[in-house]
Design an enzyme around this catalytic site. Structure first.
Site, PDB file in Angstrom:
ATOM      1  CG  ASP A   1      -2.216   0.860   0.862  1.00 59.15           C
ATOM      2  OD1 ASP A   1      -2.158   1.663  -0.107  1.00 59.15           O
ATOM      3  OD2 ASP A   1      -3.230   0.758   1.565  1.00 59.15           O
TER       4      ASP A   1
HETATM    5  C1  BGC Z   1      -5.000   3.302  -0.093  1.00 59.01           C
HETATM    6  C2  BGC Z   1      -5.133   2.296  -1.195  1.00 59.01           C
HETATM    7  C3  BGC Z   1      -4.990   2.984  -2.524  1.00 59.01           C
HETATM    8  C4  BGC Z   1      -3.630   3.655  -2.565  1.00 59.01           C
HETATM    9  C5  BGC Z   1      -3.312   4.323  -3.888  1.00 59.01           C
HETATM   10  C6  BGC Z   1      -3.753   4.153  -0.251  1.00 59.01           C
HETATM   11  O1  BGC Z   1      -3.755   5.224   0.639  1.00 59.01           O
HETATM   12  O2  BGC Z   1      -5.006   2.641   1.148  1.00 59.01           O
HETATM   13  O3  BGC Z   1      -6.363   1.640  -1.097  1.00 59.01           O
HETATM   14  O4  BGC Z   1      -5.149   2.076  -3.564  1.00 59.01           O
HETATM   15  O5  BGC Z   1      -3.596   4.638  -1.554  1.00 59.01           O
HETATM   16  O6  BGC Z   1      -4.052   5.442  -4.106  1.00 59.01           O
END
Ligand code: BGC
Length: 766
Positions: free
Chosen positions: A306
């Protein structure tokens, strides 16, 4: 094969279950395929992958494991001299495998050209974006879509999102979020399919199939991503990013199944999660990513971290520094580093000092390359970059129609006393009140990054199509502020100046429609709430209007279940419309005026009070179930255990009668269940017939009920249908605390009905 992790379950000092490292042959379970190698099958793609890997330097392999966010306009001024110099050079030198947040056929092409034409091996980038509920045409938030229980419509919604996203040059979405959760305080409940594992798994697969279609290499399909692996939705106290500490039984029986279902359905990628799970940050958890996902489940795609989660292992207190974090994450099987910028800095040295094996690097880079081959990027890296296609497909009429259909199906009728709804199309004096009624942005909900502000059809606009003689008053305001991240944070605490005007309007009207709830940015990532009532001064507005006119239809817009006991008790009609996307106002108007008969059912329990959360229908009975006319049973002394509205609940403009529940044993672990459902009302309608079971006595206690089947049926007035279900090993068993899937003989309750509470009941014995 080696199982090298520890899971534990602690029950307030009673017992600790420890499953430890062992070097034994893994038991085969009834439902899990066990692979003995983490390597992909030696098919044609893997040959190509191997061949390419053999030409790559260590830096180039590590480069595939690096993902940056969009940092400059690739069609604009040269980034070579600015802040983005390093990122630009990294693409040129083959040190970037993927970009996120670059979108648009022209923009993606320009950036792809840098990778393909300038880097030594010309390996194409994979372009990712959070396509969560639509791209430009915004469909209802995922929680709302789940309320439709309509898997075909949900798949179609993902399909359309993929068509639009792929037309804008994208080939990978960070969706579906398949996290299970039970706490409405958590802001991200809007992004998933609710509290139930069975429904959640079905919806997860529908979404994966919608995004990926039958052929990942087609130019209108995109790679999906099952996230967040794992247990992110069990953040303590519903606070985003918080610690997760759950037992083995909950992990295996509640949290993991939707992920397993995605893996079985061939999802291309997984994303790990920000949280720690039982003391180990998921990003550095080798048990989850390597042993379970890649070895035991045989997942052949890759795992992306993530955002910055590799670096966050330092704050977790698990990694000493960036280098250590890279070592832990790479060894644990996190294949791609999203925005920590750490792999690209440290992995080479870690390999050279034998802290990370070359085998792990080859495995990670190979998995990423495999998905690029599957997407057809090596055949034509620009296959998704066609500006004519982009113009033709994005926001086209067919997509708007499908978004409208999905929106109508997502609406849940919670209360309808004296048939206040549907409204007569003429002859009534209607007042429309509430800040969300004319809002054209909030209905888009959170996580609609490409969706433009001010583009949803508002309730005012939707109703005008029927009859524009109603009068509108805002009542109270949402005042928006900008945070440092330029995200809207709504405050509507104090300004009551409009209440008087709204009350005066209500006094002289026959019916009042009040559109209240959460601003579109009040749920979503980082938007956990400690109070889950109707926010701000809206409750005061509602009560003031009620003083002068009791014929209120409350239209609730929100991204999570709300605790609204006063409204549930006093307001005669309540319609849960969530954040419905681009076509919101049209869908709501059709339901208000009865051109569409609502059929949605809650995918998540609505509590009476925030103090009840986590509250969910499939709880355990405990040793002291109630209710009892005494003190010592599991309950609150100031609040009932019952929810405000249970899981699976939703009314219709017609009524359904259930009868003749019958259970037949077919031999082995195979049981047929049938029930008769009759439409006893005056209009045609749809009903979600739900089947629950309870394993009465089990070696690991089972919930008081668990959803194990559902079917959505349509019945004309007076018509009836016999609905059939079959229960097999898949529905009848569970994972025990040795991680083994078992079906135990004994008695089972079987319950069928239109929600998780009002059920016909029978039993059978295996
Ligand atoms: C989120 C993810 C997301 C990623 C990219 C993160 O803060 O937890 O779900 O896909 O950002 O935007």
């Amino acid at each position: 094969m080696k199982i090298n992790n520890i899971l534990f379950l602690t029950c307030i000092g009673f017992f600790v279950i420890l499953i430890h490292s062992c070097n034994s042959t893994k038991e085969t379970s009834n439902s899990m395929a066990v692979l003995t190698s983490e390597k992909v099958e030696d098919d044609e793609v893997s040959k190509k992958v191997k061949e390419l890997l053999s030409k790559m330097t260590l830096e180039e392999k590590i480069g595939q494991m690096n993902q940056y966010t969009g940092f400059f306009d690739p069609t604009g001024p040269s980034p070579k001299d600015g802040n983005n110099k390093e990122k630009y050079e990294h693409i040129e030198s083959g040190q970037v495998g993927s970009m996120l947040n670059v979108r648009g056929a022209k923009e993606v092409r320009a950036m792809q050209e840098i990778a393909v034409e300038k880097s030594r091996l010309g390996i194409p980038l994979i372009f990712a974006f959070d396509v969560i509920h639509g791209f430009k045409t915004i469909s209802p938030i995922p929680l709302a879509e789940a309320a439709s229980w309509d898997l075909e419509a949900i798949e179609k919604s993902a399909r359309i999102a993929a068509i639009e996203a792929s037309a804008a040059g994208l080939n990978w979405t960070f969706a579906p979020m398949v996290d299970l959760y039970r706490d409405a305080r958590w802001g991200r409940v809007m992004e998933g399919a609710g509290e139930d594992t069975y429904l959640g798994s079905k919806v997860a697969v529908a979404r994966v199939e919608g995004f990926q279609g039958d052929d990942l290499s087609a130019n209108n399909t995109i790679a999906a991503c099952a996230k967040h692996f794992a247990a992110y939705g069990f953040a303590e106290a519903g606070k985003d990013y918080n610690t997760t500490d759950i037992g083995l039984s909950t992990l295996y029986n509640v949290v993991l199944p939707p992920f397993k279902a995605c893996s079985d359905a061939g999802v291309a990628t997984f994303m790990n999660s920000f949280n720690e799970l039982n003391g180990i940050p998921a990003t550095g958890d080798a048990f989850l990513q390597r042993d379970l996902l890649k070895k035991e489940w045989g997942f052949e795609g890759f795992v992306v971290s993530d955002w910055g989660s590799i670096g966050e292992m330092i704050a977790h207190g698990h990694a000493a520094d960036g280098k250590h974090a890279s070592e832990l994450a790479a060894n644990a099987g996190s294949d791609m580093d999203m925005e920590s910028h750490l792999y690209v800095k440290h992995l080479k040295e870690l390999v050279e000092s034998n802290k990370v094996s070359m085998k792990h690097i080859d495995d990670a880079a190979g998995r990423i390359l495999k998905i690029k081959f599957d997407l057809g990027l090596f055949d034509d890296p620009y296959r998704y970059c066609d500006e004519a296609r982009e113009k033709e497909l994005i926001l086209n009429k067919e997509h708007a129609d499908a978004a409208l259909d999905m929106a109508k199906k997502s609406i849940v009728l919670l209360k309808n006393e004296k048939n206040l709804l549907p409204l007569a199309k003429n002859g009534k004096k209607i007042a429309l009140i509430g800040p969300l009624a004319e809002d054209k942005t909030s209905p888009l909900g959170n996580w609609r990054l490409a969706g433009d502000d001010n583009t949803a059809i508002s309730v005012v606009e939707g109703m005008k199509k029927y009859n524009d003689s109603f009068t509108y008053s805002k009542g109270v305001k949402f005042v928006e502020e900008k945070t440092m991240f330029h995200l809207h944070v709504p405050y509507n605490k104090d300004d009551k100046t409009g209440i008087k005007e709204a009350v005066n309007l209500a006094k002289t009207s026959d019916v009042v429609i009040m559109v209240l709830g959460e601003h579109g940015m009040q749920s979503g990532e980082g938007r956990s709430r400690a109070q889950i009532d109707i926010p701000g001064v809206q409750q005061e507005l509602l009560e003031a209007v009620y003083e002068v006119n009791k014929n209120i239809v409350l239209v609730l817009m929100n991204g999570r279940p709300l605790a609204l006991p006063w409204a549930a008790e006093n307001i005669p009609a309540i319609l849960e419309v969530w954040h419905l996307g681009s076509q919101s106002g049209n869908a709501i108007a059709e339901v208000l005026y009865g051109d569409y008969n609502p059929s949605g059912k809650l995918p998540m329990t609505f509590p009476r009070n925030v103090g009840q959360v986590p509250i969910y229908y499939n709880y355990k009975n405990t040793g002291r179930p109630g209710p009892k006319p005494e003190v010592f049973w599991q309950h609150y002394s100031d609040m009932t255990n019952d929810p405000l509205y249970p899981f699976g609940f939703g009314l219709s403009y017609t009524t359904f009668k259930y009868s003749n529940l019958s259970v037949t044993k077919n031999g082995g672990n195979n049981v047929s269940v049938s029930v008769n459902v009759k439409n006893t009302g005056k209009v045609a309608g749809e009903e979600v017939v739900q089947l629950y079971i309870r394993d009465q006595v089990a070696s690991v206690t089972r919930p008081v009920k668990e959803l194990k089947g559902f079917e959505k049926i349509r019945l004309a007035s007076g018509a009836s249908k016999t609905v059939q279900f079959t229960l097999t090993d898949k529905e009848l068993g569970f994972y025990n605390n040795q991680r083994k899937y078992i079906v135990e003989p004994g008695k089972f309750d079987v319950m069928v009905g239109g929600n998780s509470v009002d059920l016909l009941k029978d039993e059978f014995e295996l």
